[in-house]
Design a protein around this motif. Structure first.
Motif, PDB file in Angstrom:
ATOM      1  N   PHE B   6       0.815  -1.211   0.000  1.00  0.00           N
ATOM      2  CA  PHE B   6       0.000   0.000   0.000  1.00  0.00           C
ATOM      3  C   PHE B   6       0.854   1.269   0.000  1.00  0.00           C
ATOM      4  O   PHE B   6       0.364   2.362   0.181  1.00  0.00           O
ATOM      5  N   TRP B   7       2.137   1.074  -0.133  1.00  0.00           N
ATOM      6  CA  TRP B   7       3.099   2.150   0.149  1.00  0.00           C
ATOM      7  C   TRP B   7       2.827   3.440  -0.634  1.00  0.00           C
ATOM      8  O   TRP B   7       2.790   3.462  -1.841  1.00  0.00           O
ATOM      9  N   ILE B   8       2.655   4.500   0.074  1.00  0.00           N
ATOM     10  CA  ILE B   8       2.557   5.803  -0.585  1.00  0.00           C
ATOM     11  C   ILE B   8       3.020   6.876   0.395  1.00  0.00           C
ATOM     12  O   ILE B   8       2.666   6.845   1.569  1.00  0.00           O
ATOM     13  N   LEU B 106      11.049   1.486  11.821  1.00  0.00           N
ATOM     14  CA  LEU B 106      10.627   2.830  11.422  1.00  0.00           C
ATOM     15  C   LEU B 106      10.663   2.995   9.904  1.00  0.00           C
ATOM     16  O   LEU B 106      10.928   4.069   9.377  1.00  0.00           O
ATOM     17  N   ALA B 108       8.448   3.246   7.786  1.00  0.00           N
ATOM     18  CA  ALA B 108       7.491   4.197   7.214  1.00  0.00           C
ATOM     19  C   ALA B 108       7.698   5.607   7.741  1.00  0.00           C
ATOM     20  O   ALA B 108       7.088   6.547   7.256  1.00  0.00           O
ATOM     21  N   ASN B 109       8.554   5.744   8.742  1.00  0.00           N
ATOM     22  CA  ASN B 109       8.716   7.028   9.432  1.00  0.00           C
ATOM     23  C   ASN B 109       9.379   8.078   8.548  1.00  0.00           C
ATOM     24  O   ASN B 109       9.088   9.255   8.644  1.00  0.00           O
ATOM     25  N   ARG B 167      11.435  12.939   7.502  1.00  0.00           N
ATOM     26  CA  ARG B 167      10.199  12.440   8.118  1.00  0.00           C
ATOM     27  C   ARG B 167       9.053  12.565   7.112  1.00  0.00           C
ATOM     28  O   ARG B 167       8.950  13.548   6.387  1.00  0.00           O
TER      29      ARG B 167
ATOM     30  N   VAL C 764       8.255   7.817  17.199  1.00  0.00           N
ATOM     31  CA  VAL C 764       7.700   6.955  16.150  1.00  0.00           C
ATOM     32  C   VAL C 764       6.474   7.618  15.510  1.00  0.00           C
ATOM     33  O   VAL C 764       5.652   6.945  14.885  1.00  0.00           O
ATOM     34  N   THR C 765       6.403   8.938  15.652  1.00  0.00           N
ATOM     35  CA  THR C 765       5.211   9.670  15.200  1.00  0.00           C
ATOM     36  C   THR C 765       4.818   9.304  13.775  1.00  0.00           C
ATOM     37  O   THR C 765       3.659   9.009  13.502  1.00  0.00           O
ATOM     38  N   GLU C 766       5.778   9.361  12.875  1.00  0.00           N
ATOM     39  CA  GLU C 766       5.406   9.167  11.479  1.00  0.00           C
ATOM     40  C   GLU C 766       5.586   7.741  10.996  1.00  0.00           C
ATOM     41  O   GLU C 766       5.518   7.465   9.809  1.00  0.00           O
ATOM     42  N   GLN C 767       5.820   6.822  11.945  1.00  0.00           N
ATOM     43  CA  GLN C 767       5.742   5.413  11.588  1.00  0.00           C
ATOM     44  C   GLN C 767       4.267   4.993  11.507  1.00  0.00           C
ATOM     45  O   GLN C 767       3.905   4.127  10.742  1.00  0.00           O
ATOM     46  N   PRO C 829       1.135   1.302   9.606  1.00  0.00           N
ATOM     47  CA  PRO C 829       2.311   2.032   9.113  1.00  0.00           C
ATOM     48  C   PRO C 829       1.873   3.222   8.250  1.00  0.00           C
ATOM     49  O   PRO C 829       0.925   3.111   7.472  1.00  0.00           O
ATOM     50  N   TRP C 830       2.590   4.343   8.472  1.00  0.00           N
ATOM     51  CA  TRP C 830       2.240   5.632   7.874  1.00  0.00           C
ATOM     52  C   TRP C 830       1.886   5.525   6.390  1.00  0.00           C
ATOM     53  O   TRP C 830       0.920   6.111   5.916  1.00  0.00           O
ATOM     54  N   THR C 831       2.689   4.763   5.694  1.00  0.00           N
ATOM     55  CA  THR C 831       2.531   4.675   4.251  1.00  0.00           C
ATOM     56  C   THR C 831       1.264   3.932   3.850  1.00  0.00           C
ATOM     57  O   THR C 831       0.872   3.960   2.690  1.00  0.00           O
TER      58      THR C 831
END
Lengths: 99, 189, 1005
Positions: B6-8, B106, B108-109, B167, C764-767, C829-831
């Motif tokens: 789903f990566w975006i 992390l 996706a961070n 980020r 880990v805010t944007e994880q 996960p953010w993405t």
């Protein structure tokens, strides 16, 4: 724009750091035992030194370490940086240092 | 892996318009590790789990087989690589059991931009107050600083090739900024 | 029009490249390499504008940054610039410029009648005359004075040009590309240092561009070219032309303005960066900024055609222009003689040299005599005539010490007066860097004294006035700078033979009397031409009690404006020293501040404009919000959806719809912006015990708790929920705006106060992207997305979390609630945030799931009386003030803030405390921030009782609700309180802050 020497990362511009006020003010071991005036002394009173001054900085956009800087608040001369728990560097002789 | 399916990232929407010299890299494992570098058992366990001697010199990267480790602070590293993040986390958790450490996936961070080519130094000079001149910053060096006004990790992968870790929420801002920084040279070339 | 005053040959202009330009609508031709000033002089144009106060005709005085007059309006439309001095403008094809401060036109300036009222327009005139009555200031004085005295016009449109900033680190930065600067750069460059050399001119060479010299058998042009070629061949030497170092800040940080396209015709500027501000950090700085010539202060010394001698020499030698054909030189030193010699050589006629010194001797004096130029030693110019162009000067014999010189010796016809009062080193940057100045009696100038930064000085700045000294001084400065930054200078090259006249002597002569004492009669002795300040103004200021040079500056305006007094400061302070009868060093100088020359706002802003003025942070779901019509609110740097209006809906209608959807069915919120911190280590629970006000040791694994953080002063500064992931591991959430501050604060305590605690914090805010579904149907939606998960309240109770797959994505689900309804906060996960959001929207479609924004979030939580840090708190609010004593542990011996709760101030009963307010009229929504009073009928000023912190219309309750901080509020429930607004006073009842579902029945759906 100060050039601050992070003890780990070396010299970086002031914009990467956060100021942390006067150094070497330890949180009292047992606040409950303190009188109001003693607690107020810890909470509010700072020396506001004109001249050589030990202060805390955080390398907030870098390695996120807190450390101390020994700086002249009039000229912005930085004598040196040192890690938490270490002693401040000696003053240069030209600045009235003794040793 | 469900994550990459789903990566975006917010930068993806503008990445197609990036000029030469700027790309957003495909997702890869990013695992944050904290522990005491002066504790031999910690360093040994990490070496066993990853094959990497964690760099103790500030602002250096060390390369292993599947992953490399970027120095972030005296007790913090970012492990980056093409391998599986979940497996790496599992291996580290296993090897470090009973020790004081922290490991976080992390991946996706942060998103990673690659800045390369003849004008990468110019783009950095427009975006950062740090000295990235080849005399002082070489391949294998990495550091944390501000790119424009966003916190970032900058790693020099090879000569004239930099990876900039940003980020996720800042990625569109930084991506657009870097693209604009290169625009002047696109005109000139 | 032909260039009647152009010499037949010579100069550094390109006579093959003619350039068309207009000034005040008249067309002229100049050459490439000209400035607007040199091109106008070549065309015989001397009258450029009118003076600030008296509207006297003014022309070009100097040839560079020190020019006090010749301000023009440059260009048209959006790119027009006011008050640019003609000496600072490189000529380009199609240039259009016009005079400023002239009305209705240059030749016939009605305002010159001000000159007749000169007696009342002395120093402090504005301060004295227009002070009373105050009401007249805005209506009359200000607009009229602005039109009469105003200079050019600012553009009315936005600036279309591109500007940017660049950062450069070098070991050695050299400011000034004259002989000393070139030599310094060479020494440092050859030593291997990274070097930056900047110069404000379009080419390097400095004073050598104006004076002919043979250096080592080459003429100056060849010498400069060879130097520049060698420097350009060094890979780590950067040369910047048209680049002015305008600010010198702490720790050798300098700012340089590079004008990249200002010299190009409009068509060639398109798409290019117009100006770039360079930010330089240098190991060592070599200042080689040169010197400016001082004018002499004599009666009516301001007419067009009265110029600085060195500048006349520049126009002759560099631009091939004769600023006049019949010149009189007025000087107190030898150097100026060279201007006379060069003008004569170029075809002009020097009718006389008036030298204040009684016995001028030396090489240049002899050379002038050899040319049969008459020298009147011991004489002075005591008056001029001509008005729009000087036509003659009155010369009297100097009577030492006299206030009045009695006899006219001669009247000499001329069209040019070249004057020289000696040279002032350009100490501006040195002084900005906190260096101390020292007065040199022999050289009659201030020189750099003790440095405060890592720097060297060289050339004329250091009092080295000959090329020979400059080359030696420059080399030494460059080599010393290289050595100080760790490089070994190469062996010093042999000093070249230089063919130049000896510098000679200078004798101070600060003010020239005339037939009447200074200040009497109609004659004016101008000190500051740009501000129309005269010697009499300085005398008057002293008579009125001003003695400090800083006060004199402000009272007389000396040294203000676009030239910052480069030609006037030293004369003013020398005159002041005379009046006060104090030596010059005792009078001191005014403070030199950046910028050295004007810098446009566009350049200072660079690219930090619009969307880039501050970073914009967005979530991974942001584009969905945009597509679906969200309006956004800035929360810190984040863009958060504010509300999602549907076609034709008002804001209130949209909010009512969103809130009712949550209360009656299900709503969905993008909560990805909340700060998230992973806290891990054997002492993690102990650490939380110390930083939160409540207890954490016994929180079970898999459970969640709300916590409040205070600073040591006992004031609330952040809040959020924290989950226990494992025995030694927690996941903390913070407010959106507080995330970075909380992490810094946690690290501060771990690193500085309690290094013995074994705890690691990782942001880990944007994880994690967070999608919060809330409302009675929230469970039904989640059930569809996570069919495997047991959502029963027994298995998944309030304040707990689970891990599992939601919509096929690995997720952590938290059962917490900020609305009072059944809520699941799903973290992926953010993405994958967008994928989850879309899945939630699809699954919720049958329940008409409604996306809502921060405004509805605020209403929903206010209905429940939940606080928002920063809205109900302002840094002076304790947990007790908020009525949250329940979250403050009585058992824990210590935590941050605890000791302060018993301070007399935090314990007093009349503190502002959080209450609810219900307006008497249910539809009345109090403005947030309204001040509250207990009794609106007491005489003013009415004692304040508190203020409204949050206020909304609640659709669920069908009326308005508000939260407020009210003095002693907890004890005042049921009482009336009043909000005196602009035109009415609203009455409200103080109530409990929980308005909706007081029992909390709705939490489980």
């Amino acid at each position: 724009m100060l050039n601050i020497d992070c003890p780990w990362c070396g010299k970086r511009h002031e914009t990467e750091f956060r100021y942390g006020g006067e150094a070497h003010i330890a949180r009292p071991e047992d606040p409950a035992k303190l009188e109001d005036t003693e607690w107020a002394e810890f909470l509010f009173m700072r020396t506001n030194t004109k001249g050589y001054f030990a202060e805390r900085w955080l390398h907030s956009h870098g390695c996120r370490r807190w450390f101390n800087v020994f700086r002249n608040t009039v000229t912005h001369e930085i004598v040196g940086s040192y890690k938490m728990g270490e002693k401040p560097p000696k003053l240069p002789k030209s600045a009235g240092g003794t040793k | 892996m469900a994550e990459t399916e789903f990566w975006i990232t917010p930068a993806a929407a503008i990445a197609s318009a990036f000029p030469d010299g700027l790309t957003e890299l495909s997702p890869r494992a990013q695992v944050n590790l904290r522990g005491d570098a002066e504790d031999a058992s910690f360093m040994t366990a990490v070496k066993t789990a990853t094959g990497i001697d964690l760099p103790e010199t500030p602002n250096k990267a060390a390369t292993g087989k599947e992953f490399k480790a970027l120095w972030l602070s005296p007790d913090e590293w970012l492990l980056v690589g093409e391998g599986e993040a979940a497996t790496l986390v599992q291996n580290l958790e296993g090897a470090l059991k009973g020790q004081h450490f922290a490991v976080n996936n992390l991946s996706a961070n942060r998103t990673i931009f690659e800045l390369s080519g003849p004008h990468c130094h110019h783009a950095l000079m427009k975006s950062s107050e740090v000295d990235f001149h080849p005399r002082v910053f070489a391949p294998g060096d990495c550091l944390q600083t501000l790119i424009a006004k966003a916190q970032a990790i900058v790693e020099q992968v090879e000569e004239d090739r930099f990876h900039i870790y940003v980020r996720s929420s800042f990625s569109r801002y930084v991506g657009a900024w870097l693209a604009e920084a290169l625009a002047e040279y696109r005109l000139a070339d | 029009m032909t260039q009647a005053f152009r010499t037949t040959s010579g100069g550094r202009i390109d006579r093959k490249k003619a350039i068309n330009f207009t000034f005040n609508g008249q067309s002229y031709i100049g050459y490439e390499g000209d400035t607007l000033a040199s091109a106008l002089l070549a065309n015989g144009v001397h009258l450029l504008g009118r003076s600030f106060k008296y509207h006297r005709p003014r022309g070009i005085v100097a040839a560079g940054a020190e020019e006090p007059n010749s301000m023009v309006q440059l260009g048209e439309g959006a790119t027009t610039e006011p008050n640019i001095r003609a000496t600072q403008i490189s000529l380009y094809e199609g240039l259009k410029a016009s005079s400023v401060n002239v009305w209705p036109n240059l030749e016939l300036d009605i305002s010159a009648i001000n000159g007749l009222f000169a007696k009342i327009m002395t120093a402090g005139f504005y301060n004295k005359t227009f002070m009373w009555p105050r009401s007249m200031w805005m209506k009359l004085y200000e607009p009229v004075i602005r039109r009469a005295a105003g200079w050019g016009k600012a553009p009315a449109m936005g600036d279309p040009d591109i500007y940017d900033h660049m950062h450069l680190h070098v070991e050695v930065m050299v400011v000034g590309g004259g002989p000393a600067g070139l030599m310094a750069a060479m020494a440092a460059g050859r030593a291997g240092a990274r070097v930056l050399l900047v110069d404000e001119q379009n080419e390097f060479g400095g004073s050598l561009l104006s004076r002919k010299r043979q250096i080592g058998g080459k003429d100056e042009t060849a010498w400069i070219a060879d130097m520049v070629a060698e420097l350009e061949a060094m890979p780590d030497v950067t040369l910047l032309r048209r680049s002015t170092a305008f600010g010198y800040y702490d720790h050798n940080y300098l700012c340089v303005l590079e004008q990249k396209t200002d010299h190009l015709p409009a068509a060639e500027r398109k798409g290019k960066v117009r100006q770039r501000v360079w930010h330089i950090r240098a190991g060592q700085v070599v200042l080689a900024t040169g010197a400016h010539e001082r004018p002499l202060v004599f009666a009516d010394n301001d007419s067009p055609g009265i110029m600085l001698a060195g500048s006349v020499q520049t126009y002759v030698n560099r631009y091939g222009v004769l600023p006049g054909k019949k010149m009189v030189l007025f000087t107190n030193n030898d150097t100026a003689y060279e201007a006379a010699i060069d003008l004569q050589a170029a075809g002009g006629d020097v009718v006389a040299i008036i030298d204040c010194r009684t016995e001028p001797t030396g090489e240049l004096v002899d050379a002038a005599r050899a040319l049969d130029i008459e020298i009147l030693a011991g004489h002075a110019i005591t008056g001029t005539s001509g008005g729009k162009r000087v036509s003659s000067v009155e010369v009297r014999k100097i009577q030492k010490g006299a206030k009045v010189y009695t006899t006219i010796e001669r009247n000499i016809d001329c069209d040019l007066v070249a004057m020289s009062g000696g040279w002032s080193p350009v100490v501006h940057l040195f002084s900005q860097s906190q260096g101390q100045l020292e007065y040199d009696e022999e050289k009659v100038c201030f020189l750099p004294g003790k440095s405060r930064q890592a720097q060297q000085v060289a050339g004329a700045l250091a009092g080295q006035f000959s090329v020979k000294e400059c080359l030696a001084g420059g080399y030494k400065a460059g080599a010393d700078a290289a050595r100080a930054t760790g490089f070994t200078p190469k062996r010093k090259p042999a000093a070249p033979e230089i063919d130049e006249p000896a510098v000679g002597s200078v004798e101070p002569y600060w003010i020239v009397p005339s037939s009447r004492p200074v200040g009497e009669g109609m004659a004016k002795h101008f000190v500051d031409l740009q501000n129309d300040t005269t010697a009499a103004d300085i005398e008057l200021a002293v008579r009125e009690g001003f003695e400090s040079v800083e006060h004199i500056k402000r009272y007389t305006l000396t040294g203000f404006g676009t030239d910052q007094g480069k030609t006037s400061n030293i004369n003013a302070l020398a005159i002041l020293s005379g009046i006060l009868d104090k030596p010059i060093p005792k009078v001191g100088t005014t403070t030199f501040r950046p910028p050295y020359t004007p810098v446009s706002y566009g350049a200072l802003a660079g690219r930090n404009l619009g969307d880039w003025s501050d970073p914009v942070r967005v979530t991974s779901i942001h584009d969905w919000h945009v597509k679906n019509g969200a309006l956004f609110e800035n929360v810190g740097q984040w863009k958060r959806p504010w509300y999602f209006p549907k076609q034709g809906e008002t804001m209130q209608e949209a909010l009512n719809r969103e809130c009712l959807a949550v209360r009656n069915s299900v709503g969905v919120l993008d909560a990805s912006t909340l700060g998230k911190i992973d806290i891990r280590g054997p002492d993690a629970a102990e650490f939380l015990n110390r930083i939160y006000t409540n207890a954490w040791a016994k929180l079970g694994i898999g459970r969640v708790r709300y916590g409040l953080m205070c600073h040591e002063d006992g004031m609330v500064f952040d809040d959020g929920t924290t989950a226990r992931l494992a025995e030694d591991r927690f996941l903390m959430t913070t407010t959106t705006g507080g995330a970075a501050g909380v992490l810094d604060w946690l690290e501060e305590y771990l690193q500085t106060e309690w290094p013995e605690l074994k705890v690691y914090c990782t942001s880990v805010t944007e994880q994690w992207a967070t999608v919060s579904i809330t409302g009675p149907k929230a469970g039904a939606v989640l059930e569809k997305l996570a069919p495997e998960m047991d959502l029963s309240h027994e298995n998944f109770p309030f304040l707990s979390f689970k891990e599992g797959e939601v919509a096929g994505i690995n997720a952590r689900i938290f059962r917490i609630s900020f609305t009072g309804e059944l809520t699941y906060e799903i973290n992926v996960p953010w993405t994958c945030g967008l994928a989850l959001w879309k899945a939630v929207m699809a699954a919720g479609a049958e329940f008409d799931i409604t996306p809502y924004g921060t405004e509805s979030m605020h209403i929903l939580r206010a209905e429940k009386g939940f606080i928002i840090v920063g809205q109900e708190t302002d840094g002076t609010t304790t947990p007790q003030d908020l009525g949250m004593d329940w979250i403050v542990s009585k058992k824990k011996p210590d935590f941050i803030g605890k000791r302060s709760f018993t301070r007399s101030d935090t314990a007093r009963p009349d503190r502002k405390q959080l209450v609810g307010l219900l307006t008497e009229t249910p539809d009345d929504v109090l403005p947030e921030g309204s001040q509250l009073v207990f009794d609106p009928n007491v005489p003013k000023p009415i004692p304040m009782a508190g203020h409204v912190t949050s206020s909304y219309y609640s659709a669920a309750l069908g009326r308005s609700i508000a939260l407020a901080l009210v003095k002693g509020g907890h004890g005042r429930k049921g009482q009336k309180i009043f909000a005196p607004l602009d035109k009415r006073t609203v009455t409200a009842e103080i109530v409990d802050p929980v308005f909706y579902d007081k029992e909390g029945d709705r939490l489980n759906g």
